[in-house]
Design a protein around this motif. Sequence first.
Motif, short mmCIF file in Angstrom:
data_model
loop_
_atom_site.label_atom_id
_atom_site.label_comp_id
_atom_site.label_asym_id
_atom_site.label_seq_id
_atom_site.Cartn_x
_atom_site.Cartn_y
_atom_site.Cartn_z
N ALA A 293 0.83 -1.21 0.00
CA ALA A 293 0.00 0.00 0.00
C ALA A 293 0.86 1.26 0.00
CB ALA A 293 -0.92 0.01 1.22
N ALA A 294 0.50 2.22 -0.85
CA ALA A 294 1.27 3.46 -0.96
C ALA A 294 1.29 4.24 0.35
CB ALA A 294 0.72 4.31 -2.09
N THR A 295 0.21 4.14 1.12
CA THR A 295 0.20 4.86 2.40
C THR A 295 1.29 4.33 3.33
OG1 THR A 295 -1.52 3.33 3.17
CG2 THR A 295 -2.24 5.46 2.29
N ARG A 296 1.51 3.02 3.31
CA ARG A 296 2.56 2.45 4.15
C ARG A 296 3.94 2.70 3.56
NH1 ARG A 296 2.56 2.71 8.59
NH2 ARG A 296 4.12 1.05 8.84
N TRP A 297 4.06 2.70 2.22
CA TRP A 297 5.35 3.07 1.62
C TRP A 297 5.78 4.44 2.10
CZ3 TRP A 297 3.56 1.79 -4.08
CH2 TRP A 297 3.45 0.40 -4.21
N LYS A 298 4.83 5.36 2.12
CA LYS A 298 5.14 6.74 2.55
C LYS A 298 5.58 6.76 4.00
CE LYS A 298 3.21 11.41 2.67
NZ LYS A 298 1.99 12.25 2.35
N ALA A 299 4.86 6.03 4.86
CA ALA A 299 5.19 6.01 6.28
C ALA A 299 6.56 5.37 6.53
CB ALA A 299 4.10 5.27 7.06
N LEU A 300 6.84 4.29 5.84
CA LEU A 300 8.12 3.60 6.02
C LEU A 300 9.28 4.42 5.46
CD1 LEU A 300 6.92 0.00 5.16
CD2 LEU A 300 7.69 0.81 7.41
N ASP A 301 9.04 5.09 4.36
CA ASP A 301 10.04 5.99 3.81
C ASP A 301 10.38 7.07 4.83
OD1 ASP A 301 11.74 7.16 1.91
OD2 ASP A 301 10.13 8.35 1.04
N ALA A 302 9.36 7.65 5.44
CA ALA A 302 9.57 8.69 6.45
C ALA A 302 10.26 8.14 7.68
CB ALA A 302 8.23 9.33 6.83
N ALA A 303 10.03 6.86 7.99
CA ALA A 303 10.64 6.24 9.16
C ALA A 303 12.12 5.92 8.93
CB ALA A 303 9.89 4.97 9.54
N GLY A 304 12.58 6.02 7.68
CA GLY A 304 13.99 5.83 7.40
C GLY A 304 14.42 4.40 7.13
N VAL A 305 13.45 3.50 6.84
CA VAL A 305 13.87 2.13 6.54
C VAL A 305 14.68 2.12 5.25
CG1 VAL A 305 11.82 1.22 7.69
CG2 VAL A 305 11.81 1.48 5.20
N ASP A 306 15.44 1.07 5.06
CA ASP A 306 16.34 1.00 3.90
C ASP A 306 15.70 0.39 2.67
OD1 ASP A 306 18.99 1.84 5.26
OD2 ASP A 306 18.11 0.36 6.61
#
Length: 324
Positions: A293-306
């Motif tokens: 889900a794009a909403t989770r991609w955005k959240a994980l991107d912001a969280a700094g995952v690799d």
Amino acid sequence: MTMCHLSILEPENGRCGLRAALLLSALGVTTVALTASAPASAGTGRDLRVDAGAHGTTARWLVDGLRAAAPAPGVPLRGPGAPLTVYAHRGASSAAPENTLLADEVARRSGVEWIENDVQPSKDGVPYVLHDETVNRTTSGTGRIRDLTAAQLDALDAGSWFAPAFAGARVPSLAAQLDDLHARGGSLLLEIKGPHSRDEVARVVKDIRDHDMAGRVLVQSFDADALRLTRELAPDLPLALLRSELDADPVAVAGELGLSAYHPSDSALASRPEIVTALHAAGVAVNVWTVDAATRWKALDAAGVDGIITNHPAELAGWLSARP
């Protein structure tokens, strides 16, 4: 492989070190910058011919016709402003039958470097790429993979269940998948599925080495013993631990197992997102599964995952390229 001539050389401990930067924009390939030692002493006062090529973001080079040693693979942490790494879960499994060479090719054509798979042995000890304990769901056959011989697995149709257009696709052996990646490009996030004996892990390692893919494989597993065996047999291969729930102290576990990466589920990481910072401080990458889900991609991107492991690699790659 696209090749180009380079002449950037520098001395390194009495041998010739090489830094190759390839910009293949016409092919949609991003810059590749890697370092390795040349296969022979360069000496002084003479010219050398250096040819470098790239598959995706992986570089290989020849010095005076001899192949240079591959750099240690590692799992680099994402730098400031760098994009997430996309891992194609079982290949492009939303668009083609999972864990087949067709799914790998669809992922590759979307510009994704990393293919994720699942490996289990046949009855006669040959590693095959299959997720389930049985072949029932994704092939024309029935039974446990560990009860079927390589010849029986080779005869199965692994495509018709997905769509008639994929009829005749096969369950690939690990050797076949590695051969395909070596020839056509790509790196492998290889999951050792469930408990494996020492001999079974040794066969996986042998296949990786036989296909000259040690520099392009990251081994992961839910089974810590499988990772310990891999580390014992092949200390050069980077390791990642899969987790449905977080360990009480992920940093300590990463240190004990010698991990390069820690791979929690999306729901597990959401419960304690601060572990990303702690693991990064210990030099351990964090890649999350399986997120569509794009909403989770955005959240994980912001969280700094690799990186993100997804069934929709083309869509995630497109989402990343469209970000401001």
